[in-house]
Design an enzyme around this catalytic site. Structure first.
Site, PDB file in Angstrom:
ATOM      1  N   HIS A 202       0.806  -1.222   0.000  1.00  0.00           N
ATOM      2  CA  HIS A 202       0.000   0.000   0.000  1.00  0.00           C
ATOM      3  C   HIS A 202       0.833   1.262   0.000  1.00  0.00           C
ATOM      4  CE1 HIS A 202      -3.262  -2.671   1.672  1.00  0.00           C
ATOM      5  NE2 HIS A 202      -3.587  -2.337   0.464  1.00  0.00           N
ATOM      6  N   GLU A 448      -9.580 -19.099 -20.400  1.00  0.00           N
ATOM      7  CA  GLU A 448      -8.252 -19.097 -19.788  1.00  0.00           C
ATOM      8  C   GLU A 448      -7.698 -20.510 -19.616  1.00  0.00           C
ATOM      9  OE1 GLU A 448      -8.421 -17.141 -15.967  1.00  0.00           O
ATOM     10  OE2 GLU A 448     -10.349 -18.045 -15.470  1.00  0.00           O
ATOM     11  N   ASN A 471      -3.265 -14.611 -18.586  1.00  0.00           N
ATOM     12  CA  ASN A 471      -2.348 -15.012 -17.501  1.00  0.00           C
ATOM     13  C   ASN A 471      -2.425 -16.527 -17.293  1.00  0.00           C
ATOM     14  OD1 ASN A 471      -2.181 -12.251 -17.271  1.00  0.00           O
ATOM     15  ND2 ASN A 471      -3.510 -12.133 -15.480  1.00  0.00           N
ATOM     16  N   ASP A 472      -3.648 -17.024 -17.168  1.00  0.00           N
ATOM     17  CA  ASP A 472      -3.810 -18.470 -16.992  1.00  0.00           C
ATOM     18  C   ASP A 472      -3.688 -19.223 -18.306  1.00  0.00           C
ATOM     19  OD1 ASP A 472      -4.135 -19.085 -14.218  1.00  0.00           O
ATOM     20  OD2 ASP A 472      -5.979 -17.920 -14.258  1.00  0.00           O
ATOM     21  N   ARG A 482       2.530 -19.580 -13.041  1.00  0.00           N
ATOM     22  CA  ARG A 482       2.612 -18.108 -13.060  1.00  0.00           C
ATOM     23  C   ARG A 482       3.391 -17.564 -11.873  1.00  0.00           C
ATOM     24  NH1 ARG A 482      -3.716 -16.236 -13.159  1.00  0.00           N
ATOM     25  NH2 ARG A 482      -2.864 -14.292 -12.427  1.00  0.00           N
ATOM     26  N   CYS A 519      -8.443  -9.599 -20.960  1.00  0.00           N
ATOM     27  CA  CYS A 519      -8.219  -8.920 -19.678  1.00  0.00           C
ATOM     28  C   CYS A 519      -7.009  -9.453 -18.913  1.00  0.00           C
ATOM     29  CB  CYS A 519      -9.472  -8.995 -18.809  1.00  0.00           C
ATOM     30  SG  CYS A 519      -9.964 -10.674 -18.407  1.00  0.00           S
TER      31      CYS A 519
HETATM   32  C1  PEP Z   1      -6.127 -14.281 -16.355  1.00  0.00           C
HETATM   33  O1  PEP Z   1      -5.957 -15.440 -15.968  1.00  0.00           O
HETATM   34  O2  PEP Z   1      -5.578 -13.798 -17.361  1.00  0.00           O
HETATM   35  C2  PEP Z   1      -7.007 -13.367 -15.598  1.00  0.00           C
HETATM   36  C3  PEP Z   1      -7.320 -12.175 -16.071  1.00  0.00           C
HETATM   37  O3  PEP Z   1      -7.456 -13.793 -14.394  1.00  0.00           O
HETATM   38  P1  PEP Z   1      -6.536 -13.831 -13.065  1.00  0.00           P
HETATM   39  O4  PEP Z   1      -5.276 -13.061 -13.358  1.00  0.00           O
HETATM   40  O5  PEP Z   1      -7.367 -13.208 -12.005  1.00  0.00           O
HETATM   41  O6  PEP Z   1      -6.321 -15.293 -12.869  1.00  0.00           O
HETATM   42 MG    MG Z   2      -7.207 -16.355 -14.450  1.00  0.00          MG
END
Ligand code: PEP
Ligand code: MG
Length: 589
Positions: A202, A448, A471-472, A482, A519
């Protein structure tokens, strides 16, 4: 200002967490100055010690309330950010696990209050760290900050007087809390550097919100620094120079002018459309990890919330949030976005995301949590979790446009089951007399899991929209954890397998005429923007701070050329060749 380097120029390197160049005079504060007395209590002293703790807690609550009134006057989004943070600290002082733990140590271990606080900070730090979760890691900082406040109150150690600093100061400290930062007037404090602290904490968030250049994590910062030294720091690169020579100062000055020019350009973008040079409008939305990011999302001109990670409601607590608490949180976001769409994702607990109140349900998930009972699987198994979330989301939808997003979908059966459940919850709410939107909010799925991307045609037939989570998707397609820094070099968005999965999902969505957004972190990096648009994506959701840079990239590129380049890239099999084709394109336009 002394620039003659009488004590010699000294260069230090830390973590640049809030961009900008600062030059000023060192104000050295040492928060390790609190001496924690240790004492075993006689049985007759226990009551008195409990009272001393209660008083210290009471004083801390008063201090935080005072800070809250002060926080209102902070510039820009900092006021809101600080408000949320101080509320979190206040909550930590009222019958929390932390305070209960300290009380227990006084009564059961019979140690004095200061020692009990110090021990409890240590124990909670260890148990949070053992969970290996970035969100919880940031909570350790909160526990430490609240604990330090209690220690100062118990030992009557005063806070450093940041209010009375001379203009042009650079604060050097072992550690600074967000509350310390709130006392800093950006006109007086040009920047700060600390020994402790990470980019996700923070203190870092506050520094960015206030726009104070800052560098954290410099182990030997306080070794040579003396009050009054000239200091120059770069909050982007993490460089700090004590007693800089004239040539060094001139070099940093040049950087500062360049950063200021670029910043003025990006700020001007807020009101300009995210439109390509050939006139195609792109939707840029914000991802929200915590509600306190709402102000920033609005201030960068996000056109909606493309991903609200609802896990924040379940973490750092022993109980589960009920429907009303969830409704209040979601409705706050929906109202705050004032008519812009809000995409609420159901619980994505499991794998790398953990929550204490759900620990029992997660048990027995086997040796591979990334493939176990998590996200939508857990929600469909524990219907009361899903029902409470759906009910809160449907009620929040009465205040503005809401989309509901399901994480970690791997089959159409899961979407059908969730939709059926959503219908039942809606009927129950209506019977209860609650206002429910008609038609129900769109129900979308995260793409994902590689299998979901490859079965995107089937999913497009049962889902109202797609949100691609790279990301996933990268983690599962390339078998790269990750959270494991040792294999981070393999987490490559430009791997042909990843790009093909994205392409497959986008084309299925376009054929089925359902909206598709992306996203994952990839959406917020301007390096990938041209390629993603070239693949047909027109909606990107990212951390709020990344919106201006991505918008700038969009406004500079020609979509027809980007589409052609994306086609050329998709013909390639070698990720190095893909990277060079993309980077060459980015350099030209
Ligand atoms: C992803 O997996 O790309 C995603 C947006 O979800 P998170 O990062 O919350 O797993
Ligand atoms: Mg994800």
């Amino acid at each position: 200002m002394r620039t003659d380097g009488t004590r010699g120029e000294r260069r230090l390197q830390g973590l640049g967490i809030a961009p900008g160049i600062a030059v000023g005079r060192a104000f050295v504060t040492d928060s390790s100055a609190i001496v924690v007395p240790e004492r075993r209590l006689e049985p007759a002293e226990v009551d008195g010690e409990e009272k001393r703790l209660a008083q210290a807690v009471e004083v801390a609550i008063k201090q935080l309330r005072k800070l809250k009134t002060k926080a209102v006057a902070l510039p820009g989004t900092a006021a809101e950010e600080m408000g949320y943070l101080l509320d979190a600290h206040l909550a930590m002082l009222s019958h929390s696990r932390f305070v209960r733990g300290v009380e227990r140590r006084i009564v059961e271990d019979r140690v004095n209050a200061e020692r009990a606080v110090a021990l409890e900070i240590e124990r909670m730090g260890e148990s949070f760290a053992a969970m290996g979760d970035a969100y919880l890691a940031a909570r350790i900082e909160d526990v430490r900050v609240v604990g330090q406040r209690l220690l100062r109150n118990l030992t009557k150690t005063p806070y450093a007087a940041f209010k009375t600093l001379a203009e042009g100061s650079i604060v050097l400290a072992e550690e600074l809390s967000p509350a310390d930062i709130a006392l800093m007037d950006p006109k007086q404090v040009k920047g700060f550097a600390t020994v402790l602290g990470g980019a996700e904490g923070h203190t870092a968030i506050m520094a960015r919100a206030l726009g104070i250049p800052a560098v954290l994590g410099i182990a030997d910062l306080l070794k040579d620094a003396a009050p009054g030294d000239t200091v120059v720091l770069d909050g982007g690169t993490g460089e700090v120079v004590l007693n800089p020579a004239a040539a060094t100062l001139a070099r940093f000055e040049k950087r500062r002018s360049a950063i200021e020019r670029a910043g003025r350009g990006l700020a001007r973008l807020k009101r300009l459309p995210a439109e390509t040079r050939d006139g195609v409008a792109i939707t840029l939305e914000a991802n929200l990890e915590l509600p306190r990011e709402l102000g920033q999302a609005l201030s960068v001109g996000a056109q909606g919330l493309g991903l609200v990670r609802t896990e924040f409601l379940y973490m750092n607590r022993d109980d589960l949030p009920d429907e009303d608490e969830q409704y209040a949180a979601y409705a706050g976001l929906v109202r705050g976005m004032d008519g812009k769409p809000v995409t609420l994702r159901t619980l994505d607990i499991g794998g790398d995301k953990l929550a204490a109140p759900l620990a029992e349900l997660m048990e027995g998930e086997g040796n591979n949590p990334a493939l176990g009972m998590r996200a939508i699987r857990l929600s469909l198994k524990e219907r009361s979790l899903l029902d409470a979330q759906f009910a809160a989301m449907l009620r929040a939808a009465a205040h503005g446009p809401v989309r509901i997003l399901l994480p970690m979908i791997s089959s159409v059966g899961e979407v059908r089951a969730a939709r059926e459940d959503l219908g039942q919850v809606a009927r129950r709410l209506k019977r209860r007399g609650s206002r429910v939107p008609d038609p129900l909010p769109p129900l979308g799925v995260m793409i994902e899991i590689p299998g979901a991307a490859l079965a995107a045609d089937a999913l497009a037939a049962v889902a109202d929209f797609f949100a691609i989570g790279t990301n996933d998707l990268i983690q599962y397609a390339l078998a790269v954890d990750r959270g494991d820094e040792r294999v981070a070099y393999l987490h490559n968005p430009l791997h042909p397998a990843v790009l093909r999965l994205i392409q497959f999902a986008v084309e299925a969505a376009l054929r089925a005429q359902i909206p598709v957004s992306l996203c994952g972190e990839m959406a917020g990096d301007p390096r990938y923007t041209a390629l993603l648009l070239g693949l047909g994506i027109r909606e990107l959701s990212m951390a709020p701070a990344n919106v201006p840079r991505v918008k700038q990239r969009i406004r500079a590129l020609d979509l027809a050329a980007a589409t052609q380049r994306a086609r050329a890239i998709m013909d390639q099999l070698d990720d190095a060749r893909i990277a060079s084709l993309l980077d060459d394109f980015n350099e030209l336009a």
